[in-house]
Write an enzyme that holds these catalytic residues in place. Structure first.
Site, PDB file in Angstrom:
ATOM      1  CE  LYS A   1      18.243  15.473 -44.000  1.00  0.00           C
ATOM      2  NZ  LYS A   1      17.583  16.485 -43.846  1.00  0.00           N
TER       3      LYS A   1
ATOM      4  CE  LYS B   1      15.118  12.445 -44.375  1.00  0.00           C
ATOM      5  NZ  LYS B   1      14.725  13.054 -45.758  1.00  0.00           N
TER       6      LYS B   1
END
Lengths: 413, 413
Positions: free
Chosen positions: B200, B100
């Site tokens: 995220k 991520k």
């Protein structure tokens, strides 16, 4: 520009027209070109609707118009949905449907025709309404061996069970309330007897195994014999009762059923309440994953159909080879399914302890104050073993006056 | 046969190798051909592992081998992950990553290179671990205007908050337990300060808007100032506190933040407990839909990477045009975000009622037995309005000895 037609201008069909119009720009961007609604097939006229000038009454107009590349079937039922969808596919048109009865009954044949004709037969909206579940199975979980699918797949029965659970209502009153709110039909049989859930778990099972599943092979029991007394025990036990459609898949063998099941708070489906649906998928690597949302409703369901239209538009020139083959998936006998069992027995535990233990083995006992009955929760056993145990108990007890098993609910605890 | 390489043989990398081996047949069927692991790049040797003979130490071996069409990046961090992934894409290889940090920092550039080179840069595993969420956004919800995404996106903090909620533990003890169980790192800052969640929700927001989102623009607050006393109030109120990453999208404007939020039982994310993640997506037609599952863990995350490998294998010859462009999405100031506010105030409500009402307007009051403080729940207002109200309260109260606002938690009730 891609031209589409909608067959059936009821709740879903008019919803699809609305979504196509409201989200025109997003849809065009995703589909790669504008999607235009050319025809709406219905026996009725809709002079005041936005599709008034698109209404046609003759299916042949759609079938024979080569400009129409994607057809939405939102008529429901099997006739004329089945012959019309078949004719569309044979004419080289893609079809998106929200009709679970059609998919469960004729999916195998329609998928085969789509494959042969190089078009797509898509049915995201047939299970779980607006919840993406069919597409995740072929687009997201494709590296997994699916080991179990368990879903709360019917909003009407989930609403009724939630009312009984949270408000102590009887089945009859909860059903009446569901009917008054328009969640249940006047003839609620398809929902409350589990037939709707059965068709949906049959479709999901076929997606998971790649083989044809005959929904008539799936043991199906509805919620009509669940009572407010069952929920009194459930409250004491910290459990709830939900109508599950379940498929357990192991070594090519499938155990599938529709039945009310007692579950506890740590089950991800425990919190799926009211008219919502939830579908738990267990993969051999992924573990447990759950999809939750509106299992019905005009716009959510229409949105799922529109996602199928976009998928078809992105794949106009080839078949995606999804779904299942004509090879038939055997479903194991329900006698082989394994559960714990919640059993309500007449009389007092003090008097029945010996017979109960002899018949069912080790049990947990649950007693409610002031009731001339008690309940036990058995260890895990097969349905066949349970039936034998119940028969043994009945034989041992039949001479008594306060005799009998009053209720049995399968439990996944 | 398609040949792949894995860069980084840590938890995720070895998981990917394991899933590729365990589910070889399913994967081959879905990918249309066998997927063979040719190299594993790592600085270490793994003489006893099943990939012992595939280990290479020199990235150039992978970069220059034209047989390798799909590369998995599972190294984590930005260096050398970023230069290696970029080089793979430039060499015409598809890349799947679970990283991520890489996607949040360099996603825009890597997506652009993939587009230019006609390959795919895929990152399902970077958000929500094994939960399908990136792919549903471009495969399932593509006809929707996304209006809100709210996720419990970090398993570590959710575990800690669940412990505090259900067992009354302090933050410090719950963190220690998470560390002992291996759920939290020795240096837990990235999790507990909300940085992981921030990256995220930035990725999900970029997916939803199609524009670049700079994660540094997103207001981020962790859970370190949440106490067991807050949960005592929450218990009385029938609420809980969860760390949310939220994006609200309206008319092209985006309001995004990471913060602990007080919610009640009817919120679908209320039941997402322990290390599980849940992501709620609201579409303009679909309404609310939720995806739930294991947000981390070796095999679930590896399964998501393998789904990307299959997607790449199915689309070897073209770019799917997913993700976002280089156009930057503006994020509104946090002052414009609207919430209700849970506020704990020193003193007794009896003495403070006038000042509280003058500053915050209409409130609900919550008092716990035996505490020299009380709490109020305000009406909905913007963060800017709340700050002004808090300042007004402080000014009115500062002459007193039992003075001050002890806690503020945003509430979506």
């Amino acid at each position: 520009m891609i031209k589409t037609a909608i067959m059936g201008y009821g709740t879903i069909g008019s919803g699809v027209a609305e979504v196509l119009e409201q989200n025109k720009d997003v849809i065009a961007k995703q589909a790669g070109q504008e999607v235009e609604l050319k025809y709406v097939l219905d026996l009725r006229e809709f002079p005041d609707s936005p599709v008034a000038d698109k209404i046609v009454h003759d299916f042949k107009v759609i079938e024979q118009d080569e400009e129409v590349q994607i057809v939405v079937e939102a008529m429901g039922g099997l006739n004329p949905a089945y012959p019309f969808v078949k004719a569309c596919l044979l004419a080289g048109k893609h079809v998106a449907t929200s009709n679970k009865a059609l998919v469960a009954a004729y999916g195998t044949e329609l998928l085969a025709i789509a494959r042969e004709k190089g078009v797509n037969f898509l049915f995201e909206a047939s299970v779980g309404g607006g919840i993406p579940i069919i597409r995740p199975m072929y687009r997201c979980l494709m590296g997994e061996r699916i080991e179990e699918i368990t879903g709360i797949l019917n909003g009407t029965t989930n609403f009724i069970l939630t009312k009984m659970d949270k408000e102590g209502e009887s089945f009859e009153n909860a059903l009446k309330e569901a009917q008054n709110l328009g969640y249940a039909e006047r003839n609620p049989e398809a929902d409350v007897e589990g037939h709707d859930t059965c068709r949906k778990i049959a479709i999901l099972t076929a997606m998971a195994t790649g083989r044809e599943v005959d929904y008539e092979d799936i043991y199906t029991e509805g919620i009509t014999r669940i009572t407010d007394i069952d929920f009194k025990y459930a409250e004491k036990m910290g459990t709830s009762v939900k109508l599950f459609g379940t498929s357990r898949i192991k070594d090519g063998k499938v155990n599938a059923f529709v039945a009310p099941v007692m579950i506890q708070k740590n089950n991800p489906l425990y919190s799926v309440n009211d008219v919502f649906n939830g579908i738990m998928v267990k993969g051999n690597m992924l573990g447990v994953s759950m999809f939750y949302g509106s299992g019905a409703g005009k716009l959510p369901t229409a949105s799922a159909v529109v996602a199928d239209i976009i998928e078809a538009a992105q794949n106009l020139d080839h078949n995606l080879n999804i779904g299942w083959s004509g090879e038939k998936q055997a479903i194991e006998s329900m006698d082989q399914a394994r559960f714990r069992y919640f059993v309500r027995v007449a009389g007092s535990y003090r008097n029945k302890e010996q017979d109960v233990k002899r018949a069912f083995g080790k049990v947990e006992v649950v007693e409610l104050y002031g009731m001339d009955e008690f309940a036990v929760l058995t260890s895990e056993m097969s349905e066949g073993e349970f039936k034998a145990a119940a028969t043994a108990y009945d034989s041992a007890e039949q001479a008594r006056s306060d005799y009998g098993i009053k209720q049995m609910i399968r439990a996944m605890l």
